[in-house]
Scaffold this active site. Sequence first.
Site, short mmCIF file in Angstrom:
data_model
loop_
_atom_site.label_atom_id
_atom_site.label_comp_id
_atom_site.label_asym_id
_atom_site.label_seq_id
_atom_site.Cartn_x
_atom_site.Cartn_y
_atom_site.Cartn_z
N TYR A 11 0.83 -1.23 0.00
CA TYR A 11 0.00 0.00 0.00
C TYR A 11 0.86 1.27 0.00
CZ TYR A 11 -3.27 3.42 2.14
OH TYR A 11 -4.02 4.53 2.45
N ASN A 32 7.85 -10.05 -1.84
CA ASN A 32 7.53 -11.48 -2.01
C ASN A 32 6.03 -11.69 -2.26
OD1 ASN A 32 6.44 -10.98 0.48
ND2 ASN A 32 7.51 -12.64 1.55
N LYS A 84 2.03 -6.57 8.92
CA LYS A 84 1.54 -5.40 9.69
C LYS A 84 0.24 -5.61 10.44
CE LYS A 84 -1.12 -3.41 5.93
NZ LYS A 84 -1.60 -2.23 5.26
N SER A 124 6.49 3.27 13.20
CA SER A 124 5.05 3.48 13.44
C SER A 124 4.85 4.22 14.75
CB SER A 124 4.38 2.11 13.51
OG SER A 124 3.08 2.22 14.02
N TYR A 149 3.74 -6.92 17.00
CA TYR A 149 3.99 -6.04 15.84
C TYR A 149 4.68 -4.75 16.29
CZ TYR A 149 3.18 -2.52 12.30
OH TYR A 149 3.37 -1.49 11.40
N LYS A 153 8.69 -3.23 15.66
CA LYS A 153 9.09 -1.90 15.16
C LYS A 153 10.13 -1.29 16.08
CE LYS A 153 6.63 -1.45 11.43
NZ LYS A 153 7.35 -1.74 10.18
N ASN A 179 -1.65 7.36 11.03
CA ASN A 179 -2.60 6.45 10.38
C ASN A 179 -2.77 6.79 8.90
OD1 ASN A 179 -3.13 6.34 13.32
ND2 ASN A 179 -4.76 4.95 12.73
N PRO A 293 -9.70 -4.26 22.41
CA PRO A 293 -8.58 -4.31 23.36
C PRO A 293 -7.34 -3.61 22.80
CG PRO A 293 -9.53 -6.50 23.04
CD PRO A 293 -10.19 -5.60 22.04
P1 NAD Z 1 1.57 -3.69 3.02
O1 NAD Z 1 1.32 -5.02 3.63
O2 NAD Z 1 0.59 -3.18 2.04
O3 NAD Z 1 3.02 -3.65 2.34
C1 NAD Z 1 4.10 -4.41 2.83
C2 NAD Z 1 4.71 -5.15 1.65
O4 NAD Z 1 5.83 -5.91 2.11
C3 NAD Z 1 3.74 -6.13 0.98
O5 NAD Z 1 3.73 -5.91 -0.41
C4 NAD Z 1 4.33 -7.52 1.31
O6 NAD Z 1 4.08 -8.45 0.28
C5 NAD Z 1 5.80 -7.18 1.48
N1 NAD Z 1 6.54 -8.11 2.35
C6 NAD Z 1 6.24 -8.49 3.62
N2 NAD Z 1 7.19 -9.32 4.10
C7 NAD Z 1 8.12 -9.46 3.12
C8 NAD Z 1 9.33 -10.19 3.01
N3 NAD Z 1 9.78 -10.95 4.01
N4 NAD Z 1 10.03 -10.10 1.87
C9 NAD Z 1 9.60 -9.33 0.84
N5 NAD Z 1 8.45 -8.63 0.88
C10 NAD Z 1 7.72 -8.68 2.01
O7 NAD Z 1 1.76 -2.64 4.23
P2 NAD Z 1 1.82 -1.06 4.18
O8 NAD Z 1 0.60 -0.53 4.83
O9 NAD Z 1 2.20 -0.58 2.84
O10 NAD Z 1 3.02 -0.83 5.21
C11 NAD Z 1 4.36 -0.67 4.78
C12 NAD Z 1 5.25 -0.55 5.98
O11 NAD Z 1 4.82 0.55 6.79
C13 NAD Z 1 5.22 -1.77 6.91
O12 NAD Z 1 6.51 -1.98 7.42
C14 NAD Z 1 4.28 -1.35 8.01
O13 NAD Z 1 4.54 -2.02 9.22
C15 NAD Z 1 4.58 0.13 8.12
N6 NAD Z 1 3.47 0.91 8.69
C16 NAD Z 1 2.23 0.79 8.16
C17 NAD Z 1 1.18 1.51 8.72
C18 NAD Z 1 -0.22 1.36 8.18
O14 NAD Z 1 -1.16 1.68 8.92
N7 NAD Z 1 -0.43 0.93 6.96
C19 NAD Z 1 1.42 2.36 9.82
C20 NAD Z 1 2.71 2.45 10.32
C21 NAD Z 1 3.74 1.71 9.74
C1 WQD Z 2 -8.56 3.68 14.15
C2 WQD Z 2 -9.74 3.98 15.06
C3 WQD Z 2 -10.52 2.08 16.31
C4 WQD Z 2 -11.91 -0.24 12.87
C5 WQD Z 2 -3.41 0.57 13.66
C6 WQD Z 2 -2.22 -0.11 14.27
C7 WQD Z 2 -1.03 0.80 14.22
C8 WQD Z 2 -0.78 1.34 12.80
C9 WQD Z 2 -2.02 1.86 12.16
C10 WQD Z 2 0.90 0.06 11.69
C11 WQD Z 2 -9.64 3.35 16.43
C12 WQD Z 2 -11.57 2.55 15.33
C13 WQD Z 2 -11.37 0.74 13.68
C14 WQD Z 2 -13.29 -0.48 12.92
C15 WQD Z 2 -13.50 1.27 14.55
N1 WQD Z 2 -0.31 0.32 11.92
N2 WQD Z 2 -12.16 1.48 14.51
N3 WQD Z 2 -14.04 0.30 13.75
O1 WQD Z 2 -5.67 1.12 15.77
O2 WQD Z 2 -5.06 3.55 15.36
O3 WQD Z 2 -3.68 1.78 14.39
O4 WQD Z 2 -3.10 0.92 12.30
O5 WQD Z 2 1.87 0.45 12.24
O6 WQD Z 2 0.06 0.07 14.68
O7 WQD Z 2 -2.53 -0.43 15.61
O8 WQD Z 2 -5.93 2.16 13.46
O9 WQD Z 2 -7.63 2.07 11.69
O10 WQD Z 2 -7.40 0.12 13.28
O11 WQD Z 2 -8.35 2.26 14.12
O12 WQD Z 2 -14.25 1.93 15.31
O13 WQD Z 2 -13.83 -1.36 12.24
O14 WQD Z 2 -10.92 3.42 14.45
O15 WQD Z 2 -11.09 1.68 17.50
O16 WQD Z 2 -10.21 4.25 17.35
P1 WQD Z 2 -5.14 2.14 14.88
P2 WQD Z 2 -7.33 1.58 13.06
#
Ligand code: NAD
Ligand code: WQD
Length: 337
Positions: A11, A32, A84, A124, A149, A153, A179, A293
């Site tokens: 994404y 992958n 993630k 994150s 998770y 990080k 977010n 939770p």
């Molecule tokens: P995503 O799952 O869409 O993208 C991650 C990509 O990494 C995927 O395409 C997956 O196929 C690939 N991948 C996973 N493990 C792999 C491996 N071992 N080798 C090669 N490829 C691998 O997730 P995203 O939302 O785009 O998130 C990207 C990064 O940002 C992640 O590290 C995630 O933890 C971090 N992040 C995401 C959010 C969020 O809310 N989306 C928030 C904070 C941090």
């Molecule tokens: C947002 C708000 C929920 C779904 C998570 C990970 C965090 C980061 C981003 C990677 C909260 C509420 C949600 C639903 C709802 N990822 N909610 N109904 O929890 O802030 O963060 O994603 O690093 O590590 O924990 O994001 O989008 O899940 O929730 O009411 O069906 O929406 O309770 O208040 P969050 P979220």
Amino acid sequence: MAILVTGGTGYIGSHTVVELLTHDFDVVIVDNYSNSNPEVLNRILKITGKRPRFYQIDIRDEEKMRDLFIKEKITDIIHFAGLKSVAESVAKPDLYFSNNVGGSKVLLRLMDEFGIKNIVFSSSATVYGVPDHVPLKETDKVGGCTNPYGQNKLDIEYLLKDYASAHSNANIAILRYFNPIGAHPSGLIGEDPNGIPNNLMPYVTQVAVGKRPFLNVYGDDYQTVDGTGVRDYIHVVDLARGHLYALRKLAEKPGLVIYNLGTGRGTSVLELVHAFEQANGLKIPYQVAPRRPGDVDENYADCIKAYEEMGFKTEFDVVDACRDSWNWQKNNPNGYK
Ligand code: NAD
Ligand code: WQD
């Protein structure tokens, strides 16, 4: 000079690749496909007119990764690859440790071996654990993560700090995302979760497209403006742009730097739902459900450091993100499938 983007078909990775290609960077993707789809590459081509070089490799496979580094002249790495899902990490902590922390260790070993100095890492806001105040600053305490998770990080942040101490010429940007929501305005790339979405925005768009009957609002008795949880929702295109600012910063050889990437504004669940309805002229049915939770009342960023040190600020607001998320979902009701 090529930028290696791990997880580049995911994404946030795919949106960042679009920004990089648009700004004429030479891009190599490794993924992958554990949580993404090859169709993403066709969509990137449609948007930018360019097809980045792509390697289907698990980043834990050190031999195959070494071959990639021999073939490509990589100068910088943007490291997105990781699993993630908070809930899955609770069920499969070993998998998460091996994939997220193990994969990052392989990358650092190869950086050392090939003399690559610059890396941007996707951290994150989850590393702040349960915040005792908002907005959160980069200097605030980290730790107390409530799931594997989040702990992964933090572990990777510490690995990077140790690497920086041992390599005085390394430049490392740890970006703590809040977010991410929204999609590319073209509607060609966006968030494509497997199964039932855990996160709020993809759940809302699946209700809007008729895949789910209503949204569960997890708790309406938080200490917030309307009782529902408050988060800092950043448009994914702004977040992607943030990585180009980070690369520019690394070119100044700053050593290790840490930046929050958010908007600095909190939005409640119900405010987001209403913004979505207003932006798209739709009604989102919802029911109040018990608290989830591990959720906290409020979580949003202090973004001053990223602005003062990199000149980064967001351009889009939550209404833009709601419009773009819906544009993506309605044009791709089944994601990339
Ligand atoms: P995503 O799952 O869409 O993208 C991650 C990509 O990494 C995927 O395409 C997956 O196929 C690939 N991948 C996973 N493990 C792999 C491996 N071992 N080798 C090669 N490829 C691998 O997730 P995203 O939302 O785009 O998130 C990207 C990064 O940002 C992640 O590290 C995630 O933890 C971090 N992040 C995401 C959010 C969020 O809310 N989306 C928030 C904070 C941090
Ligand atoms: C947002 C708000 C929920 C779904 C998570 C990970 C965090 C980061 C981003 C990677 C909260 C509420 C949600 C639903 C709802 N990822 N909610 N109904 O929890 O802030 O963060 O994603 O690093 O590590 O924990 O994001 O989008 O899940 O929730 O009411 O069906 O929406 O309770 O208040 P969050 P979220």
